[in-house]
Motif scaffolding. Structure first.
Motif, PDB file in Angstrom:
ATOM      1  N   THR A  35       0.845  -1.196   0.000  1.00 32.19           N
ATOM      2  CA  THR A  35       0.000   0.000   0.000  1.00 32.19           C
ATOM      3  C   THR A  35       0.880   1.245   0.000  1.00 32.19           C
ATOM      4  OG1 THR A  35      -0.076   0.124   2.410  1.00 32.19           O
ATOM      5  CG2 THR A  35      -1.749  -1.232   1.311  1.00 32.19           C
ATOM      6  N   ASN A  36       0.298   2.361  -0.416  1.00 31.28           N
ATOM      7  CA  ASN A  36       1.031   3.634  -0.377  1.00 31.28           C
ATOM      8  C   ASN A  36       1.427   3.988   1.050  1.00 31.28           C
ATOM      9  OD1 ASN A  36       0.874   4.036  -3.147  1.00 31.28           O
ATOM     10  ND2 ASN A  36      -1.088   5.113  -3.006  1.00 31.28           N
ATOM     11  N   GLU A  37       0.569   3.610   2.010  1.00 35.08           N
ATOM     12  CA  GLU A  37       0.861   3.895   3.412  1.00 35.08           C
ATOM     13  C   GLU A  37       2.121   3.159   3.861  1.00 35.08           C
ATOM     14  OE1 GLU A  37      -1.277   3.623   7.828  1.00 35.08           O
ATOM     15  OE2 GLU A  37      -2.203   2.692   6.068  1.00 35.08           O
ATOM     16  N   MET A  38       2.236   1.880   3.474  1.00 27.10           N
ATOM     17  CA  MET A  38       3.420   1.106   3.852  1.00 27.10           C
ATOM     18  C   MET A  38       4.676   1.703   3.245  1.00 27.10           C
ATOM     19  SD  MET A  38       2.150  -2.837   3.602  1.00 27.10           S
ATOM     20  CE  MET A  38       3.735  -3.430   4.195  1.00 27.10           C
ATOM     21  N   LEU A  39       4.590   2.099   1.994  1.00 29.92           N
ATOM     22  CA  LEU A  39       5.753   2.661   1.311  1.00 29.92           C
ATOM     23  C   LEU A  39       6.149   4.006   1.908  1.00 29.92           C
ATOM     24  CD1 LEU A  39       4.801   1.765  -2.361  1.00 29.92           C
ATOM     25  CD2 LEU A  39       6.612   0.738  -0.998  1.00 29.92           C
ATOM     26  N   SER A  40       5.158   4.860   2.218  1.00 33.44           N
ATOM     27  CA  SER A  40       5.475   6.169   2.776  1.00 33.44           C
ATOM     28  C   SER A  40       6.007   6.038   4.195  1.00 33.44           C
ATOM     29  CB  SER A  40       4.241   7.070   2.760  1.00 33.44           C
ATOM     30  OG  SER A  40       3.200   6.512   3.547  1.00 33.44           O
ATOM     31  N   ASN A  41       5.469   5.114   4.988  1.00 35.32           N
ATOM     32  CA  ASN A  41       5.978   4.895   6.345  1.00 35.32           C
ATOM     33  C   ASN A  41       7.415   4.408   6.321  1.00 35.32           C
ATOM     34  OD1 ASN A  41       3.619   5.707   7.527  1.00 35.32           O
ATOM     35  ND2 ASN A  41       2.826   3.638   7.871  1.00 35.32           N
ATOM     36  N   GLY A  42       7.718   3.516   5.377  1.00 35.07           N
ATOM     37  CA  GLY A  42       9.081   3.003   5.258  1.00 35.07           C
ATOM     38  C   GLY A  42      10.061   4.094   4.909  1.00 35.07           C
ATOM     39  N   ALA A  43       9.638   5.015   4.026  1.00 37.58           N
ATOM     40  CA  ALA A  43      10.515   6.112   3.630  1.00 37.58           C
ATOM     41  C   ALA A  43      10.757   7.057   4.803  1.00 37.58           C
ATOM     42  CB  ALA A  43       9.893   6.871   2.458  1.00 37.58           C
ATOM     43  N   VAL A  44       9.707   7.335   5.577  1.00 31.59           N
ATOM     44  CA  VAL A  44       9.847   8.231   6.728  1.00 31.59           C
ATOM     45  C   VAL A  44      10.763   7.620   7.776  1.00 31.59           C
ATOM     46  CG1 VAL A  44       8.620   9.265   8.676  1.00 31.59           C
ATOM     47  CG2 VAL A  44       7.644   9.395   6.373  1.00 31.59           C
ATOM     48  N   GLN A  45      10.562   6.323   8.060  1.00 36.11           N
ATOM     49  CA  GLN A  45      11.391   5.656   9.064  1.00 36.11           C
ATOM     50  C   GLN A  45      12.853   5.632   8.638  1.00 36.11           C
ATOM     51  OE1 GLN A  45       9.759   1.803   9.916  1.00 36.11           O
ATOM     52  NE2 GLN A  45       7.813   2.637  10.667  1.00 36.11           N
ATOM     53  N   ALA A  46      13.087   5.387   7.365  1.00 41.46           N
ATOM     54  CA  ALA A  46      14.468   5.335   6.877  1.00 41.46           C
ATOM     55  C   ALA A  46      15.127   6.706   6.988  1.00 41.46           C
ATOM     56  CB  ALA A  46      14.482   4.851   5.429  1.00 41.46           C
ATOM     57  N   ALA A  47      14.364   7.762   6.740  1.00 37.42           N
ATOM     58  CA  ALA A  47      14.928   9.108   6.786  1.00 37.42           C
ATOM     59  C   ALA A  47      15.159   9.571   8.226  1.00 37.42           C
ATOM     60  CB  ALA A  47      13.996  10.082   6.076  1.00 37.42           C
ATOM     61  N   ASP A  48      14.251   9.173   9.131  1.00 37.11           N
ATOM     62  CA  ASP A  48      14.311   9.673  10.510  1.00 37.11           C
ATOM     63  C   ASP A  48      15.234   8.880  11.428  1.00 37.11           C
ATOM     64  OD1 ASP A  48      12.586  11.609   9.793  1.00 37.11           O
ATOM     65  OD2 ASP A  48      10.798  10.669  10.649  1.00 37.11           O
ATOM     66  N   SER A  49      15.475   7.613  11.095  1.00 39.94           N
ATOM     67  CA  SER A  49      16.208   6.764  12.041  1.00 39.94           C
ATOM     68  C   SER A  49      17.695   6.761  11.724  1.00 39.94           C
ATOM     69  CB  SER A  49      15.665   5.337  12.012  1.00 39.94           C
ATOM     70  OG  SER A  49      15.766   4.809  10.715  1.00 39.94           O
ATOM     71  N   LEU A  50      18.476   7.484  12.542  1.00 44.28           N
ATOM     72  CA  LEU A  50      19.927   7.500  12.378  1.00 44.28           C
ATOM     73  C   LEU A  50      20.582   6.400  13.205  1.00 44.28           C
ATOM     74  CD1 LEU A  50      20.604  11.338  12.470  1.00 44.28           C
ATOM     75  CD2 LEU A  50      20.419   9.851  10.477  1.00 44.28           C
ATOM     76  N   LYS A  51      19.828   5.820  14.125  1.00 40.40           N
ATOM     77  CA  LYS A  51      20.359   4.699  14.903  1.00 40.40           C
ATOM     78  C   LYS A  51      19.414   3.520  14.777  1.00 40.40           C
ATOM     79  CE  LYS A  51      18.247   6.251  19.251  1.00 40.40           C
ATOM     80  NZ  LYS A  51      18.502   6.598  20.653  1.00 40.40           N
ATOM     81  N   ARG A  52      19.942   2.358  15.010  1.00 37.98           N
ATOM     82  CA  ARG A  52      19.171   1.133  14.864  1.00 37.98           C
ATOM     83  C   ARG A  52      18.050   1.093  15.901  1.00 37.98           C
ATOM     84  NH1 ARG A  52      22.543  -4.272  15.004  1.00 37.98           N
ATOM     85  NH2 ARG A  52      23.460  -3.195  13.213  1.00 37.98           N
ATOM     86  N   GLN A  53      16.848   0.816  15.425  1.00 34.89           N
ATOM     87  CA  GLN A  53      15.707   0.720  16.318  1.00 34.89           C
ATOM     88  C   GLN A  53      15.115  -0.668  16.245  1.00 34.89           C
ATOM     89  OE1 GLN A  53      12.921   3.774  15.331  1.00 34.89           O
ATOM     90  NE2 GLN A  53      14.327   5.457  15.742  1.00 34.89           N
ATOM     91  N   LYS A  54      14.625  -1.143  17.376  1.00 33.90           N
ATOM     92  CA  LYS A  54      14.002  -2.465  17.417  1.00 33.90           C
ATOM     93  C   LYS A  54      12.531  -2.310  17.058  1.00 33.90           C
ATOM     94  CE  LYS A  54      13.435  -6.571  20.285  1.00 33.90           C
ATOM     95  NZ  LYS A  54      13.694  -7.185  21.608  1.00 33.90           N
ATOM     96  N   VAL A  55      12.136  -2.879  15.922  1.00 32.41           N
ATOM     97  CA  VAL A  55      10.749  -2.802  15.475  1.00 32.41           C
ATOM     98  C   VAL A  55      10.269  -4.199  15.115  1.00 32.41           C
ATOM     99  CG1 VAL A  55      10.951  -0.443  14.621  1.00 32.41           C
ATOM    100  CG2 VAL A  55      11.469  -2.347  13.090  1.00 32.41           C
ATOM    101  N   GLU A  56       8.963  -4.373  15.139  1.00 26.78           N
ATOM    102  CA  GLU A  56       8.359  -5.646  14.761  1.00 26.78           C
ATOM    103  C   GLU A  56       8.118  -5.652  13.257  1.00 26.78           C
ATOM    104  OE1 GLU A  56       7.737  -8.297  16.612  1.00 26.78           O
ATOM    105  OE2 GLU A  56       8.620  -7.341  18.366  1.00 26.78           O
ATOM    106  N   ALA A  57       8.488  -6.757  12.609  1.00 28.36           N
ATOM    107  CA  ALA A  57       8.231  -6.884  11.179  1.00 28.36           C
ATOM    108  C   ALA A  57       6.752  -7.147  10.940  1.00 28.36           C
ATOM    109  CB  ALA A  57       9.066  -8.024  10.598  1.00 28.36           C
ATOM    110  N   ALA A  58       6.197  -6.494   9.930  1.00 29.88           N
ATOM    111  CA  ALA A  58       4.788  -6.696   9.600  1.00 29.88           C
ATOM    112  C   ALA A  58       4.598  -8.039   8.897  1.00 29.88           C
ATOM    113  CB  ALA A  58       4.309  -5.566   8.702  1.00 29.88           C
ATOM    114  N   GLU A  59       3.448  -8.653   9.101  1.00 25.46           N
ATOM    115  CA  GLU A  59       3.074  -9.873   8.400  1.00 25.46           C
ATOM    116  C   GLU A  59       2.202  -9.475   7.217  1.00 25.46           C
ATOM    117  OE1 GLU A  59       4.010 -12.946   9.017  1.00 25.46           O
ATOM    118  OE2 GLU A  59       5.131 -12.530  10.855  1.00 25.46           O
ATOM    119  N   LEU A  60       2.660  -9.790   6.026  1.00 21.76           N
ATOM    120  CA  LEU A  60       1.943  -9.370   4.826  1.00 21.76           C
ATOM    121  C   LEU A  60       1.531 -10.597   4.017  1.00 21.76           C
ATOM    122  CD1 LEU A  60       1.022  -6.927   3.153  1.00 21.76           C
ATOM    123  CD2 LEU A  60       3.216  -7.013   1.964  1.00 21.76           C
ATOM    124  N   ALA A  61       0.239 -10.823   3.912  1.00 18.76           N
ATOM    125  CA  ALA A  61      -0.283 -11.975   3.179  1.00 18.76           C
ATOM    126  C   ALA A  61      -0.350 -11.662   1.688  1.00 18.76           C
ATOM    127  CB  ALA A  61      -1.678 -12.338   3.693  1.00 18.76           C
TER     128      ALA A  61
END
Length: 205
Positions: A12-38
């Protein structure tokens, strides 16, 4: 006979935009849960799938273990709308060009060119347009030049990397040498790719 499957996921566009924001904002490694995508679409195919690529935006090509190249329409519930038999050869790699041409490599070291349009009725396989025989072992990769679509590359387990013109199935345009200190007989090509119209990449061991 073994069954394999082809599955399609859509982001979805939401998933893609969230991924771009997280990549731009996170300068250090963060522990996140991977999404399950069917998968959004799924189809079973006989013999399993050995190679897969897009023909166009609505259709994909699958090289299958039942010695067939299958054209699958993903816009119509994953319907197999055409099946091209490959003379008892498993397509180990495939590529496409011009919306109707399919290249396939196989374990017998032969590259075959298929035309999805009906060919000469006199042929045993009306879709077989040409055969390119120069490798001595398993074909690992075939790759059309997307800017000069009559030209393609083939790489194989015999260590050979060859440049071809689809209008000449007699001999390659060139045998591309590789620089290696190792015994040539032990060298294998696993990946080939074009960069634009004139640069060629290969990877092997």
């Amino acid at each position: 006979q073994n069954l394999g499957s082809i599955q399609l996921w859509k982001l979805t566009n939401e998933m893609l935009s969230n991924g771009a924001v997280q990549a731009a904002d996170s300068l250090k490694r963060q522990k996140v849960e991977a999404a399950e995508l069917a998968p959004t679409q799924f189809i079973q195919v006989k013999g399993g799938v050995h190679s897969l690529t897009w023909l166009d935006g609505d259709n994909l090509i699958a090289g299958c273990g039942d010695h067939a190249i299958k054209i699958i329409d993903i816009e119509k519930s994953f319907v197999i709308k055409q099946s091209i038999l490959t003379d008892n050869k498993v397509p180990t790699c495939i590529d496409t060009a011009q919306d109707n041409l399919i290249l396939s490599g196989s374990e017998d070291g032969v590259v075959r060119l298929w035309d999805t349009r009906a060919g000469e009725a006199s042929r045993s396989n009306k879709h077989l347009a040409a055969q390119f025989s120069s490798h001595s072992r398993f074909i690992t990769q075939v790759c059309f030049n997307q800017q000069v679509e009559n030209v393609f590359l083939s790489g194989a387990m015999d260590g050979g990397l060859k440049l071809w013109d689809i209008r000449n199935d007699e001999v390659p345009l060139a045998n591309l040498k590789h620089k290696s200190k190792e015994n040539k007989e032990d060298f294998k090509i696993f990946a080939v790719e074009w960069n634009g119209a004139s640069q060629i990449l290969s990877g092997g061991s």
